[in-house]
Structure formats: structure tokens, C-alpha cells
Design a protein around this motif. Sequence first.
Motif, PDB file in Angstrom:
ATOM      1  N   ALA A  25       0.976  -1.078  -0.483  1.00  0.00           N
ATOM      2  CA  ALA A  25       0.181   0.590   0.248  1.00  0.00           C
ATOM      3  C   ALA A  25       0.762   0.880   0.620  1.00  0.00           C
ATOM      4  CB  ALA A  25      -1.161  -0.028   0.626  1.00  0.00           C
ATOM      5  N   CYS A  26       1.871   1.558   0.146  1.00  0.00           N
ATOM      6  CA  CYS A  26       3.207   2.142   0.012  1.00  0.00           C
ATOM      7  C   CYS A  26       3.784   2.408  -1.134  1.00  0.00           C
ATOM      8  CB  CYS A  26       4.311   1.977   1.304  1.00  0.00           C
ATOM      9  SG  CYS A  26       3.737   2.096   2.836  1.00  0.00           S
ATOM     10  N   TYR A  27       3.519   1.801  -2.377  1.00  0.00           N
ATOM     11  CA  TYR A  27       3.764   2.237  -3.735  1.00  0.00           C
ATOM     12  C   TYR A  27       2.684   2.557  -4.511  1.00  0.00           C
ATOM     13  CZ  TYR A  27       7.784   0.029  -2.176  1.00  0.00           C
ATOM     14  OH  TYR A  27       9.649  -0.496  -1.995  1.00  0.00           O
ATOM     15  N   LEU A  28       3.353   3.215  -5.151  1.00  0.00           N
ATOM     16  CA  LEU A  28       1.388   4.102  -6.136  1.00  0.00           C
ATOM     17  C   LEU A  28       2.593   2.816  -7.151  1.00  0.00           C
ATOM     18  CD1 LEU A  28       0.835   6.759  -7.739  1.00  0.00           C
ATOM     19  CD2 LEU A  28       2.724   7.055  -8.543  1.00  0.00           C
ATOM     20  N   THR A  29       1.373   2.929  -8.771  1.00  0.00           N
ATOM     21  CA  THR A  29       1.660   1.624  -9.727  1.00  0.00           C
ATOM     22  C   THR A  29       0.692   2.752 -10.553  1.00  0.00           C
ATOM     23  OG1 THR A  29      -0.653   1.284  -9.266  1.00  0.00           O
ATOM     24  CG2 THR A  29       1.226  -0.323  -8.644  1.00  0.00           C
ATOM     25  N   PRO A  30       2.218   2.905 -11.822  1.00  0.00           N
ATOM     26  CA  PRO A  30       2.885   2.263 -11.699  1.00  0.00           C
ATOM     27  C   PRO A  30       4.481   2.472 -10.792  1.00  0.00           C
ATOM     28  CG  PRO A  30       2.791   3.545 -13.851  1.00  0.00           C
ATOM     29  CD  PRO A  30       1.893   3.683 -12.892  1.00  0.00           C
ATOM     30  N   SER A  31       5.194   1.957 -10.494  1.00  0.00           N
ATOM     31  CA  SER A  31       6.546   2.001  -9.901  1.00  0.00           C
ATOM     32  C   SER A  31       7.648   1.655 -10.497  1.00  0.00           C
ATOM     33  CB  SER A  31       6.023   2.300  -8.357  1.00  0.00           C
ATOM     34  OG  SER A  31       6.029   0.700  -8.058  1.00  0.00           O
ATOM     35  N   LEU A  32       8.531   2.710 -10.649  1.00  0.00           N
ATOM     36  CA  LEU A  32      10.316   1.899 -10.390  1.00  0.00           C
ATOM     37  C   LEU A  32      10.933   1.435  -9.637  1.00  0.00           C
ATOM     38  CD1 LEU A  32      11.681   1.512 -12.855  1.00  0.00           C
ATOM     39  CD2 LEU A  32      12.448   3.364 -12.857  1.00  0.00           C
ATOM     40  N   LEU A  33      11.527   0.060  -9.776  1.00  0.00           N
ATOM     41  CA  LEU A  33      12.170   0.085  -8.267  1.00  0.00           C
ATOM     42  C   LEU A  33      14.067  -0.548  -9.083  1.00  0.00           C
ATOM     43  CD1 LEU A  33      10.992  -2.279  -6.431  1.00  0.00           C
ATOM     44  CD2 LEU A  33      10.750  -0.490  -6.005  1.00  0.00           C
ATOM     45  N   VAL A  34      15.289   0.320  -8.845  1.00  0.00           N
ATOM     46  CA  VAL A  34      16.149  -0.416  -9.478  1.00  0.00           C
ATOM     47  C   VAL A  34      17.049  -0.749  -7.855  1.00  0.00           C
ATOM     48  CG1 VAL A  34      18.486   0.545 -10.155  1.00  0.00           C
ATOM     49  CG2 VAL A  34      15.992   1.713 -10.328  1.00  0.00           C
ATOM     50  N   ARG A  35      17.272  -2.056  -8.111  1.00  0.00           N
ATOM     51  CA  ARG A  35      18.040  -3.112  -7.152  1.00  0.00           C
ATOM     52  C   ARG A  35      19.305  -3.600  -8.186  1.00  0.00           C
ATOM     53  NH1 ARG A  35      12.674  -6.114  -4.756  1.00  0.00           N
ATOM     54  NH2 ARG A  35      11.212  -4.697  -3.826  1.00  0.00           N
ATOM     55  N   ASP A  36      20.208  -3.332  -6.846  1.00  0.00           N
ATOM     56  CA  ASP A  36      21.537  -3.842  -8.370  1.00  0.00           C
ATOM     57  C   ASP A  36      22.387  -3.528  -9.786  1.00  0.00           C
ATOM     58  OD1 ASP A  36      23.618  -5.116  -7.667  1.00  0.00           O
ATOM     59  OD2 ASP A  36      22.872  -6.824  -8.410  1.00  0.00           O
ATOM     60  N   GLY A  37      21.307  -2.426  -9.507  1.00  0.00           N
ATOM     61  CA  GLY A  37      21.574  -2.017 -10.899  1.00  0.00           C
ATOM     62  C   GLY A  37      20.561  -2.474 -12.302  1.00  0.00           C
ATOM     63  N   GLN A  38      20.017  -3.517 -11.663  1.00  0.00           N
ATOM     64  CA  GLN A  38      18.594  -3.694 -12.533  1.00  0.00           C
ATOM     65  C   GLN A  38      17.104  -3.313 -12.042  1.00  0.00           C
ATOM     66  OE1 GLN A  38      19.100  -6.290 -14.370  1.00  0.00           O
ATOM     67  NE2 GLN A  38      21.590  -6.642 -13.885  1.00  0.00           N
ATOM     68  N   ALA A  39      16.334  -2.711 -13.255  1.00  0.00           N
ATOM     69  CA  ALA A  39      15.363  -1.432 -13.214  1.00  0.00           C
ATOM     70  C   ALA A  39      14.370  -2.950 -13.161  1.00  0.00           C
ATOM     71  CB  ALA A  39      15.487  -0.595 -14.655  1.00  0.00           C
ATOM     72  N   GLU A  40      13.167  -2.769 -12.616  1.00  0.00           N
ATOM     73  CA  GLU A  40      12.169  -3.167 -12.761  1.00  0.00           C
ATOM     74  C   GLU A  40      10.695  -2.182 -12.468  1.00  0.00           C
ATOM     75  OE1 GLU A  40       9.748  -7.340 -10.469  1.00  0.00           O
ATOM     76  OE2 GLU A  40      11.363  -5.664  -9.511  1.00  0.00           O
ATOM     77  N   VAL A  41       9.883  -1.988 -14.030  1.00  0.00           N
ATOM     78  CA  VAL A  41       8.718  -1.935 -13.601  1.00  0.00           C
ATOM     79  C   VAL A  41       7.750  -2.681 -13.275  1.00  0.00           C
ATOM     80  CG1 VAL A  41       7.079  -0.716 -14.736  1.00  0.00           C
ATOM     81  CG2 VAL A  41       9.251   0.150 -15.804  1.00  0.00           C
ATOM     82  N   ALA A 110       0.147  11.075  -2.076  1.00  0.00           N
ATOM     83  CA  ALA A 110      -1.765  10.088  -1.860  1.00  0.00           C
ATOM     84  C   ALA A 110      -2.398  10.022  -3.110  1.00  0.00           C
ATOM     85  CB  ALA A 110      -1.443   8.630  -0.716  1.00  0.00           C
ATOM     86  N   ALA A 111      -2.822  10.043  -3.784  1.00  0.00           N
ATOM     87  CA  ALA A 111      -4.261  10.612  -4.703  1.00  0.00           C
ATOM     88  C   ALA A 111      -5.537  10.501  -4.169  1.00  0.00           C
ATOM     89  CB  ALA A 111      -3.943  10.024  -6.061  1.00  0.00           C
ATOM     90  N   ASP A 112      -5.188   9.216  -2.901  1.00  0.00           N
ATOM     91  CA  ASP A 112      -6.791   9.224  -2.005  1.00  0.00           C
ATOM     92  C   ASP A 112      -6.405   9.832  -0.863  1.00  0.00           C
ATOM     93  OD1 ASP A 112      -4.738   8.087  -0.514  1.00  0.00           O
ATOM     94  OD2 ASP A 112      -5.965   5.736  -0.852  1.00  0.00           O
ATOM     95  N   GLY A 113      -5.545  10.951  -0.665  1.00  0.00           N
ATOM     96  CA  GLY A 113      -5.373  11.348   0.685  1.00  0.00           C
ATOM     97  C   GLY A 113      -5.114  10.685   1.724  1.00  0.00           C
ATOM     98  N   GLY A 114      -4.565   9.826   2.006  1.00  0.00           N
ATOM     99  CA  GLY A 114      -4.739   8.690   2.830  1.00  0.00           C
ATOM    100  C   GLY A 114      -3.302   8.920   3.501  1.00  0.00           C
ATOM    101  N   ASP A 115      -2.167   8.819   3.907  1.00  0.00           N
ATOM    102  CA  ASP A 115      -1.574   9.187   4.492  1.00  0.00           C
ATOM    103  C   ASP A 115      -0.081   9.611   4.694  1.00  0.00           C
ATOM    104  OD1 ASP A 115       0.016   6.995   3.783  1.00  0.00           O
ATOM    105  OD2 ASP A 115      -0.088   5.520   4.853  1.00  0.00           O
ATOM    106  N   GLY A 116      -0.564  10.035   3.356  1.00  0.00           N
ATOM    107  CA  GLY A 116       0.178  11.301   2.892  1.00  0.00           C
ATOM    108  C   GLY A 116       1.028  11.267   1.530  1.00  0.00           C
ATOM    109  N   TRP A 117       1.895   9.741   1.734  1.00  0.00           N
ATOM    110  CA  TRP A 117       2.823   9.551   0.284  1.00  0.00           C
ATOM    111  C   TRP A 117       2.878   7.940   0.037  1.00  0.00           C
ATOM    112  CZ3 TRP A 117       5.252  14.102  -1.000  1.00  0.00           C
ATOM    113  CH2 TRP A 117       5.403  14.780   0.013  1.00  0.00           C
TER     114      TRP A 117
END
Length: 129
Positions: A25-41, A110-117
Motif C-alpha cells: 500500500a506504500c507504493y504507487l502503480t506504476p512504480s520503478l524499483l532499481v536494485r543491484d543495477g536492475q530496473a523493474e517496473v 497519495a491520490a486518495d489523501g491517505g497517509d500522505g505519501w
Amino acid sequence: MTEVVPFFERYAEAFVAYDAGAIAACYLTPSLLVRDGQAEVLGTAEAVAESVEALLALHRAWDVQKVQPDGVEVLEDGPAHAVVRVDWQLGRPRTRLRWLFATTYTLVPAADGGDGWRIAVAVTHDAPF
């Protein structure tokens, strides 16, 4: 200055509780993760949930029971986003063994105003995984 520390404290508490739903729930979709130089959408809520479950599986394998932000630095505080570096500390019970790493996050309200971020981008630096 943007108040982000409570967001990351809740995020850490969700990891300690192994609460995949709260973490996702802390993530927006789509989001981008970069771990160990590897990008994952992560384009869907299901993709976020799968990524969270994989990370929690590592935490279980390592018996991680302590997760805490060791330092939170706001690098950029825009009107509709924040760029934040968090130094993380993971640990096991009854031992001094710790894993230290940093992640830089781009947060959006947060688009829904939820807990902020919500996390839009996460780039992990020097992670043990």
C-alpha cells in the motif's frame, strides 16, 4: 520541510510485522524499483505484491526481525514530490548482526489523501540482497 519520517516509520513497522498488504500500500502503480543495477517496473498492484512477497521471503530466510530507518534525509522537497534518502538497518534477534544499506525514494502525495505519501521510485544502494 516535507514530513516523511512517520511514513518511513510505518513502512518499517510493516516489514517487522511481515505485513505484505501494508508494504504494498506504500507504493504507487506504476512504480520503478532499481536494485543491484536492475530496473523493474511494477505496473500493477499484483506486481507490487509479488515484489514485496519476494523481499519478505528473503527477510524470513535471514530471520530479520528488526527494520528501522537509521537516517532520513530529504534531498529535494518539491510542491508535488519529495526525494528522500533513507539509511536502513536490518537485524536479527539476540545478535549484533546487522545489514546496512541505503535507498533513495521519490515520493508523491497519495491520490486518495491517505497517509500522505506513495513510493513512485526506489533506488537501492549497496543492499545485501
